[in-house]
Design a protein around this motif. Structure first.
Motif, PDB file in Angstrom:
ATOM      1  N   LYS A   1       8.578   4.205   7.852  1.00 44.52           N
ATOM      2  CA  LYS A   1       9.660   5.081   8.327  1.00 44.52           C
ATOM      3  C   LYS A   1       9.317   5.696   9.684  1.00 44.52           C
ATOM      4  N   ILE A   2       8.048   6.047   9.876  1.00 42.50           N
ATOM      5  CA  ILE A   2       7.649   6.591  11.180  1.00 42.50           C
ATOM      6  C   ILE A   2       7.704   5.495  12.242  1.00 42.50           C
ATOM      7  N   ALA A   3       7.325   4.286  11.876  1.00 42.51           N
ATOM      8  CA  ALA A   3       7.430   3.156  12.808  1.00 42.51           C
ATOM      9  C   ALA A   3       8.880   2.909  13.194  1.00 42.51           C
ATOM     10  N   GLU A   4       9.793   3.012  12.238  1.00 39.96           N
ATOM     11  CA  GLU A   4      11.218   2.852  12.532  1.00 39.96           C
ATOM     12  C   GLU A   4      11.692   3.930  13.499  1.00 39.96           C
ATOM     13  N   LEU A   5      11.230   5.155  13.276  1.00 40.11           N
ATOM     14  CA  LEU A   5      11.584   6.259  14.165  1.00 40.11           C
ATOM     15  C   LEU A   5      11.110   5.986  15.582  1.00 40.11           C
ATOM     16  N   PHE A   6       9.860   5.560  15.720  1.00 37.39           N
ATOM     17  CA  PHE A   6       9.299   5.306  17.049  1.00 37.39           C
ATOM     18  C   PHE A   6       9.970   4.109  17.721  1.00 37.39           C
ATOM     19  N   ALA A   7      10.263   3.067  16.961  1.00 43.06           N
ATOM     20  CA  ALA A   7      10.943   1.901  17.535  1.00 43.06           C
ATOM     21  C   ALA A   7      12.308   2.308  18.083  1.00 43.06           C
ATOM     22  N   ASP A   8      12.988   3.176  17.362  1.00 43.09           N
ATOM     23  CA  ASP A   8      14.289   3.660  17.819  1.00 43.09           C
ATOM     24  C   ASP A   8      14.148   4.472  19.100  1.00 43.09           C
TER      25      ASP A   8
ATOM     26  N   GLU B   1       6.974  14.934  20.756  1.00 47.18           N
ATOM     27  CA  GLU B   1       8.421  15.122  20.882  1.00 47.18           C
ATOM     28  C   GLU B   1       9.164  14.972  19.555  1.00 47.18           C
ATOM     29  N   ASN B   2       8.537  14.321  18.582  1.00 50.44           N
ATOM     30  CA  ASN B   2       9.229  14.030  17.323  1.00 50.44           C
ATOM     31  C   ASN B   2       8.511  14.589  16.107  1.00 50.44           C
ATOM     32  N   GLN B   3       7.679  15.623  16.319  1.00 54.07           N
ATOM     33  CA  GLN B   3       6.888  16.157  15.214  1.00 54.07           C
ATOM     34  C   GLN B   3       7.755  16.645  14.060  1.00 54.07           C
ATOM     35  N   GLY B   4       8.873  17.289  14.363  1.00 52.86           N
ATOM     36  CA  GLY B   4       9.741  17.773  13.299  1.00 52.86           C
ATOM     37  C   GLY B   4      10.268  16.658  12.421  1.00 52.86           C
ATOM     38  N   GLU B   5      10.701  15.552  13.035  1.00 53.67           N
ATOM     39  CA  GLU B   5      11.217  14.419  12.262  1.00 53.67           C
ATOM     40  C   GLU B   5      10.098  13.739  11.481  1.00 53.67           C
ATOM     41  N   ILE B   6       8.910  13.675  12.076  1.00 54.55           N
ATOM     42  CA  ILE B   6       7.761  13.103  11.369  1.00 54.55           C
ATOM     43  C   ILE B   6       7.446  13.943  10.126  1.00 54.55           C
ATOM     44  N   ASN B   7       7.413  15.247  10.291  1.00 51.62           N
ATOM     45  CA  ASN B   7       7.116  16.130   9.168  1.00 51.62           C
ATOM     46  C   ASN B   7       8.134  15.972   8.045  1.00 51.62           C
ATOM     47  N   LYS B   8       9.393  15.809   8.409  1.00 50.76           N
ATOM     48  CA  LYS B   8      10.430  15.635   7.389  1.00 50.76           C
ATOM     49  C   LYS B   8      10.173  14.375   6.576  1.00 50.76           C
ATOM     50  N   ILE B   9       9.795  13.288   7.252  1.00 48.90           N
ATOM     51  CA  ILE B   9       9.465  12.051   6.542  1.00 48.90           C
ATOM     52  C   ILE B   9       8.308  12.289   5.577  1.00 48.90           C
TER      53      ILE B   9
ATOM     54  N   ASN C   1       0.831  -1.201   0.000  1.00 44.50           N
ATOM     55  CA  ASN C   1       0.000   0.000   0.000  1.00 44.50           C
ATOM     56  C   ASN C   1       0.869   1.256   0.000  1.00 44.50           C
ATOM     57  N   MET C   2       1.753   1.344  -0.980  1.00 39.37           N
ATOM     58  CA  MET C   2       2.575   2.540  -1.090  1.00 39.37           C
ATOM     59  C   MET C   2       1.711   3.728  -1.499  1.00 39.37           C
ATOM     60  N   PRO C   3       2.023   4.925  -0.976  1.00 40.22           N
ATOM     61  CA  PRO C   3       3.263   5.280  -0.272  1.00 40.22           C
ATOM     62  C   PRO C   3       3.223   5.058   1.238  1.00 40.22           C
ATOM     63  N   PHE C   4       2.218   4.362   1.744  1.00 43.04           N
ATOM     64  CA  PHE C   4       2.056   4.246   3.188  1.00 43.04           C
ATOM     65  C   PHE C   4       2.894   3.123   3.786  1.00 43.04           C
ATOM     66  N   SER C   5       2.776   1.914   3.223  1.00 40.53           N
ATOM     67  CA  SER C   5       3.534   0.792   3.782  1.00 40.53           C
ATOM     68  C   SER C   5       3.689  -0.308   2.757  1.00 40.53           C
ATOM     69  N   ASN C   6       4.732  -1.098   2.923  1.00 41.71           N
ATOM     70  CA  ASN C   6       4.877  -2.352   2.180  1.00 41.71           C
ATOM     71  C   ASN C   6       5.780  -3.290   2.968  1.00 41.71           C
ATOM     72  N   GLU C   7       5.911  -4.499   2.485  1.00 37.02           N
ATOM     73  CA  GLU C   7       6.685  -5.515   3.194  1.00 37.02           C
ATOM     74  C   GLU C   7       8.173  -5.202   3.220  1.00 37.02           C
ATOM     75  N   LYS C   8       8.632  -4.351   2.305  1.00 35.37           N
ATOM     76  CA  LYS C   8      10.045  -3.988   2.256  1.00 35.37           C
ATOM     77  C   LYS C   8      10.376  -2.838   3.209  1.00 35.37           C
ATOM     78  N   GLY C   9       9.357  -2.269   3.855  1.00 35.61           N
ATOM     79  CA  GLY C   9       9.604  -1.172   4.777  1.00 35.61           C
ATOM     80  C   GLY C   9       9.901   0.148   4.097  1.00 35.61           C
ATOM     81  N   GLU C  10       9.334   0.382   2.906  1.00 31.42           N
ATOM     82  CA  GLU C  10       9.683   1.557   2.120  1.00 31.42           C
ATOM     83  C   GLU C  10       8.700   2.722   2.265  1.00 31.42           C
ATOM     84  N   GLY C  11       7.594   2.534   2.992  1.00 31.29           N
ATOM     85  CA  GLY C  11       6.548   3.544   3.028  1.00 31.29           C
ATOM     86  C   GLY C  11       6.679   4.571   4.126  1.00 31.29           C
ATOM     87  N   ILE C  12       5.805   5.573   4.071  1.00 32.52           N
ATOM     88  CA  ILE C  12       5.766   6.640   5.071  1.00 32.52           C
ATOM     89  C   ILE C  12       5.608   6.061   6.469  1.00 32.52           C
ATOM     90  N   GLU C  13       4.617   5.199   6.616  1.00 31.94           N
ATOM     91  CA  GLU C  13       4.327   4.657   7.951  1.00 31.94           C
ATOM     92  C   GLU C  13       5.398   3.687   8.421  1.00 31.94           C
TER      93      GLU C  13
END
Length: 292
Positions: A68-75, A259-267, A54-66
């Motif tokens: 990347k935000i999930a990766e940010l939050f996991a970190d 706390e991470n709105q700026g980084e989310i917006n950049k994504i 479901n690009m640009p939101f998500s895919n199995e390769k981890g390439e979508g918007i969501e």
């Protein structure tokens, strides 16, 4: 969004009794001290409910918007990231979040009560996509007389289809299917392909899709549709979805968003999402550093 809220959010209106029972049990067992062990499938893992194609939101390769935000939050949470993939159509919530297989849907429209929503982390709208040099680049409403007689692409059953009907554009419109098998079809990509090939004069897409596919195609102009005076609203706030019982988890996500709105917006901007402030003004790289 599509199909009244966009295809991604056309979920079942009911969560089965089993998931309700699970939610009630979690509510009873969660401690007042903020312990998430009874709210989350695995407190050591950020388990995300997502669509595999479901690009640009998500895919199995981890390439979508969501993704990347999930990766940010996991970190930020210092957790492992894992997904439960399921097509985002009827039954998505029931089979993922409702079945307690994962703990958060990364993108969900505010006001949809199928799940409990977090605070919104972006605001966007449907948009008109046209070729640069077509004379339609500055058309900012579907009521603009320059669209009369034009072949305008539209995803059938989405909110702007009603606006187009009111504006008298449907006779010459080209509809694209809402419900598709994403393993084989992509209505947004098909619309963009027709636009670049000259088969249609313009297209109306949900903002994140419009920005993403227009950016990939090049030489296309995206105009947010924020000036509609008739028909349904085309602007939406997007947050995350959690179970109704998961109050502590929702508060933790709200804190992460703040706390991470700026980084989310950049994504979001990197993917071409047309971000809007609360006054429907576009947010650029600088103004979006802190604004939701």
């Amino acid at each position: 969004m599509e199909a009244g809220r966009h295809r991604r959010w056309l979920f079942s209106l009911c969560v089965v009794a089993a998931s309700c029972a699970i939610g009630s049990m979690a509510r009873a067992q969660t401690t007042d001290g903020g312990d998430l062990s009874f709210e989350l499938v695995d407190p050591k893992v950020l388990r995300v409910c997502a669509d595999p194609r479901n690009m640009p939101f998500s895919n199995e390769k981890g390439e979508g918007i969501e993704n990347k935000i999930a990766e940010l939050f996991a970190d930020k949470l210092q957790k492992k990231l894992d997904y439960v993939f399921f097509p985002q159509a009827t039954g998505f919530v029931r089979m993922t979040l409702g079945a307690h297989r994962c703990d958060v849907i990364m993108g969900f429209p505010q006001g949809d009560d199928i799940v409990q929503g977090t605070n919104p982390y972006y605001r966007t709208t449907y948009a008109l996509v046209a070729k640069s040099g077509s004379g339609l680049e500055d058309v900012d409403t579907l009521e603009d007389p320059r669209l009369k007689g034009k072949h305008v692409g539209i995803i059938a059953g989405t909110p702007p289809a009603t606006n187009m009907a009111i504006a008298g554009l449907m006779r010459d419109a080209k509809p694209y299917p809402l419900m598709i098998d994403t393993r084989y079809d992509n209505s947004a990509q098909a619309m963009i392909d027709d636009l670049t090939a000259g088969k249609i004069d313009a297209g109306v897409l949900w903002g994140p899709m419009a920005g993403y596919y227009a950016k990939k195609a090049g030489s296309l102009h995206v105009t947010p549709l924020v000036k509609e005076t008739t028909g349904p609203k085309l602007v939406y706030r997007i947050g995350m979805g959690v179970r109704a019982a998961d109050q502590n988890w929702k508060r933790q996500l709200n804190k992460l968003i703040q706390e991470n709105q700026g980084e989310i917006n950049k994504i979001l901007l990197d993917f071409g999402v047309p971000l809007l402030d609360e006054n429907d003004r576009p947010l650029g790289a600088e103004t979006a550093k802190t604004s939701p």
